[in-house]
Design a protein around this motif. Structure first.
Motif, PDB file in Angstrom:
ATOM      1  N   CYS A 292      41.723  53.368 -37.180  1.00 56.87           N
ATOM      2  CA  CYS A 292      41.011  54.616 -37.510  1.00 56.87           C
ATOM      3  C   CYS A 292      41.264  54.997 -38.972  1.00 56.87           C
ATOM      4  O   CYS A 292      42.411  55.242 -39.363  1.00 56.87           O
ATOM      5  N   PRO A 293      40.217  55.064 -39.794  1.00 59.59           N
ATOM      6  CA  PRO A 293      40.410  55.367 -41.221  1.00 59.59           C
ATOM      7  C   PRO A 293      40.799  56.818 -41.474  1.00 59.59           C
ATOM      8  O   PRO A 293      41.188  57.166 -42.576  1.00 59.59           O
TER       9      PRO A 293
ATOM     10  N   CYS B 144      36.556  63.127 -37.353  1.00 62.65           N
ATOM     11  CA  CYS B 144      36.014  61.787 -37.077  1.00 62.65           C
ATOM     12  C   CYS B 144      34.751  61.560 -37.897  1.00 62.65           C
ATOM     13  O   CYS B 144      33.864  62.405 -37.925  1.00 62.65           O
ATOM     14  N   ILE B 145      34.668  60.429 -38.572  1.00 62.28           N
ATOM     15  CA  ILE B 145      33.476  60.141 -39.385  1.00 62.28           C
ATOM     16  C   ILE B 145      32.496  59.244 -38.629  1.00 62.28           C
ATOM     17  O   ILE B 145      31.539  58.737 -39.203  1.00 62.28           O
ATOM     18  N   GLU B 146      32.759  59.044 -37.345  1.00 69.92           N
ATOM     19  CA  GLU B 146      31.857  58.302 -36.461  1.00 69.92           C
ATOM     20  C   GLU B 146      31.588  56.887 -36.962  1.00 69.92           C
ATOM     21  O   GLU B 146      30.477  56.378 -36.895  1.00 69.92           O
ATOM     22  N   CYS B 147      32.646  56.252 -37.487  1.00 65.87           N
ATOM     23  CA  CYS B 147      32.473  54.911 -38.053  1.00 65.87           C
ATOM     24  C   CYS B 147      32.407  53.840 -36.974  1.00 65.87           C
ATOM     25  O   CYS B 147      31.918  52.737 -37.214  1.00 65.87           O
ATOM     26  N   GLY B 148      32.934  54.126 -35.803  1.00 69.02           N
ATOM     27  CA  GLY B 148      32.878  53.157 -34.699  1.00 69.02           C
ATOM     28  C   GLY B 148      33.949  52.087 -34.748  1.00 69.02           C
ATOM     29  O   GLY B 148      33.968  51.194 -33.899  1.00 69.02           O
TER      30      GLY B 148
ATOM     31  N   CYS C 176      37.027  52.196 -33.957  1.00 71.74           N
ATOM     32  CA  CYS C 176      37.881  52.221 -32.756  1.00 71.74           C
ATOM     33  C   CYS C 176      37.194  51.478 -31.609  1.00 71.74           C
ATOM     34  O   CYS C 176      37.797  50.622 -30.960  1.00 71.74           O
TER      35      CYS C 176
ATOM     36  N   PRO D 201      42.046  57.814 -31.431  1.00 74.59           N
ATOM     37  CA  PRO D 201      40.750  57.751 -30.743  1.00 74.59           C
ATOM     38  C   PRO D 201      40.855  57.736 -29.216  1.00 74.59           C
ATOM     39  O   PRO D 201      40.055  58.379 -28.549  1.00 74.59           O
TER      40      PRO D 201
HETATM   41  S1  SF4 Z   1      34.842  56.633 -34.944  1.00 74.83           S
HETATM   42 FE1  SF4 Z   1      36.068  56.036 -36.738  1.00 74.83          FE
HETATM   43  S2  SF4 Z   1      36.871  57.965 -37.551  1.00 74.83           S
HETATM   44 FE2  SF4 Z   1      36.170  58.375 -35.467  1.00 74.83          FE
HETATM   45  S3  SF4 Z   1      37.957  58.132 -34.192  1.00 74.83           S
HETATM   46 FE3  SF4 Z   1      36.896  56.150 -34.172  1.00 74.83          FE
HETATM   47  S4  SF4 Z   1      37.845  54.995 -35.831  1.00 74.83           S
HETATM   48 FE4  SF4 Z   1      38.438  57.150 -36.128  1.00 74.83          FE
END
Ligand code: SF4
Ligand code: SF4
Length: 451
Positions: free
Chosen positions: A383-384, A412-416, A418, A389
């Motif tokens: 997780c950046p 959460c930046i919704e990067c996916g 995780c 998560p």
């Molecule tokens: S979507 Fe990205 S920022 Fe959000 S919890 Fe998962 S890894 Fe972290």
């Protein structure tokens, strides 16, 4: 912090940009940006040209919308947009290709030195009036970023040329095909933000762009007499390095605190490479934002490519230009496979934030059955944002919104990353996204009740 290395699949890296054909009908959602939707200023039956304003900004945080085609307003209605929801739109039947005369359509490179009228205030005003928003997908109105609150002081502009999503190449092609215009755009952004320091962050999987922009920056900025200094910063590949906070950390080694802090709180204004180009066109060519560079890609597409496309063009037109939708079941995404949104219609139009149309075949898209969490903590490690998560997803599942808020679900930046990395195939992002939007709604309602 965190991050992953998804397989690259930049199928269109070396495919030169083509100009997309004009659509028969163009569809303009009124909410193509963060903030209040724009308000229509045209009615059914009105004639418009390319570059005519068809909707004005609906508030301070908003942006006007301009027609990308000439023709007649067919109707003001609702249609499904890239969010997947039915939203208000203006639909225009295309007739010819007549442009507003005020737009400079020549290829001549305009330089700032020839325009002494370009004060910081004038630049910000032109950017605002042209409807320029962040072109990397976030769509935040650019003029607001150039005028930070009095509590923050900008020290540099960072151009986000990372393009870390595995399939997208539109920014790369823009850099290779319009480097000079991008650098004038960066100069305008630096003048507008009243800073003299600039950076361009590019991942090392784009060596040709790093070489080209380094050479051009050294010729243009880093010379005797220039008040600007611009560094091209090669960055190791890592997803999601294109996130603003991740980029600021990677380029100037400063950490943006949790929301509501933004990059300018640590001195940085981040703008996408496509935004720099749009700023050049808005300020130097008097051209509002009505077309953009977009990648149309997918392993099963016959001829994936990069396009200069008028906004409002249905995605179907671009897919047809690439050989048509591949046979079998496919998943259509607005954006790339990591952060893109799945769509239910190929009629969704290209908007200001559509950097890619991605088609994933059924076998690639099919999810494996979720298994119980094995507490491996891989999701935490990638997780950046330093979140947990597995916990956020669980809190969302059991609707414990209070705890989800205290665990910073809104960061959460919704990067996916995780979900991508979870060996138990848990739908982490799906649950976190749901929890994040619910908690944000609770926060907004609480703030409104206090007023
Ligand atoms: S979507 Fe990205 S920022 Fe959000 S919890 Fe998962 S890894 Fe972290
Ligand atoms: S990566 Fe998946 S299995 Fe591992 S702790 Fe996170 S949710 Fe559980």
């Amino acid at each position: 912090m965190g991050g992953i290395h998804p397989a690259e699949n930049k199928l269109t890296h070396e495919v030169a940009t083509k100009v997309a054909a004009l659509p028969k009908q163009a569809i303009f959602p009124l909410g193509q940006h963060i903030g209040a939707p724009a308000k229509p200023v045209v009615q059914k039956g009105d004639k418009v040209k390319v570059g005519t304003m068809i909707a004005e900004a609906g508030g301070f945080v908003s942006a006007p919308i301009f027609s990308s085609v000439s023709g007649t307003v067919f109707k003001i209605d609702t249609a499904i947009d890239a969010t997947g929801y039915r939203k208000p739109v203006i639909i225009i039947n295309v007739e010819g290709d007549e442009w507003e005369e005020s737009i400079d359509r020549s290829d001549k490179l305009e330089l700032v030195a020839a325009h002494p009228e370009l004060t910081p205030e004038e630049i910000v005003k032109r950017v605002q009036n042209a409807g320029v928003v962040g072109m990397g997908g976030a769509c935040f109105p650019t003029f607001i970023k150039l005028t930070p609150p009095p509590t923050a002081k900008a020290e540099c502009v960072i151009i986000n040329a990372v393009e870390c999503e595995p399939y997208i190449t539109a920014d790369y092609r823009l850099m290779m095909e319009h480097a000079d215009e991008i650098l004038v755009g960066l100069e305008l952004l630096m003048i507008g933000a009243k800073v003299t320091k600039g950076y361009i962050g590019i991942e090392t999987n784009k060596p040709a762009a790093i070489e080209l922009l380094t050479k051009k920056c050294d010729e243009k900025f880093n010379i005797a007499g220039s008040k600007f200094n611009v560094e091209v910063v090669p960055l190791k590949q890592r997803y999601p390095q294109g996130g603003e906070k991740q980029l600021v950390d990677a380029v100037i080694n400063r950490q943006v605190p949790a929301p509501p802090a933004i990059p300018v709180n640590v001195g940085a204004i981040v703008q996408n490479v496509g935004t720099a180009f749009a700023v050049y066109e808005a300020v130097m060519k008097n051209k509002p934002l009505f077309e953009r560079y977009t990648t149309v890609t997918g392993k099963k597409l016959q001829n994936p490519g990069n396009f200069l496309v008028r906004m409002g063009t249905p995605m179907k037109d671009l897919i047809d230009a690439c050989g048509g939708m591949p046979e079998g079941d496919n998943k259509l995404l607005a954006g790339g496979p990591m952060m893109g949104k799945a769509l239910t219609s190929v009629e969704v139009p290209i908007c200001k934030g559509t950097n890619s149309v991605t088609i994933i075949s059924d076998d690639e898209a099919r999810r494996k059955d979720a298994q119980p969490c094995i507490r491996c903590a891989k999701c935490v490690g990638v997780c950046p944002m330093g979140l947990e998560p597995y916990l956020l997803a669980k809190l969302s599942e059991v609707k414990n919104w209070e705890r989800a808020e205290s665990e910073d679900i809104t960061s959460c930046i919704e990067c996916g990353s995780c979900q991508y990395t979870c060996p138990a195939y848990r739908p982490l992002l799906d649950n976190i996204r749901l929890g994040k939007s619910t908690v944000m709604g609770i926060i907004r309602a609480r703030a409104a009740a206090k007023k």
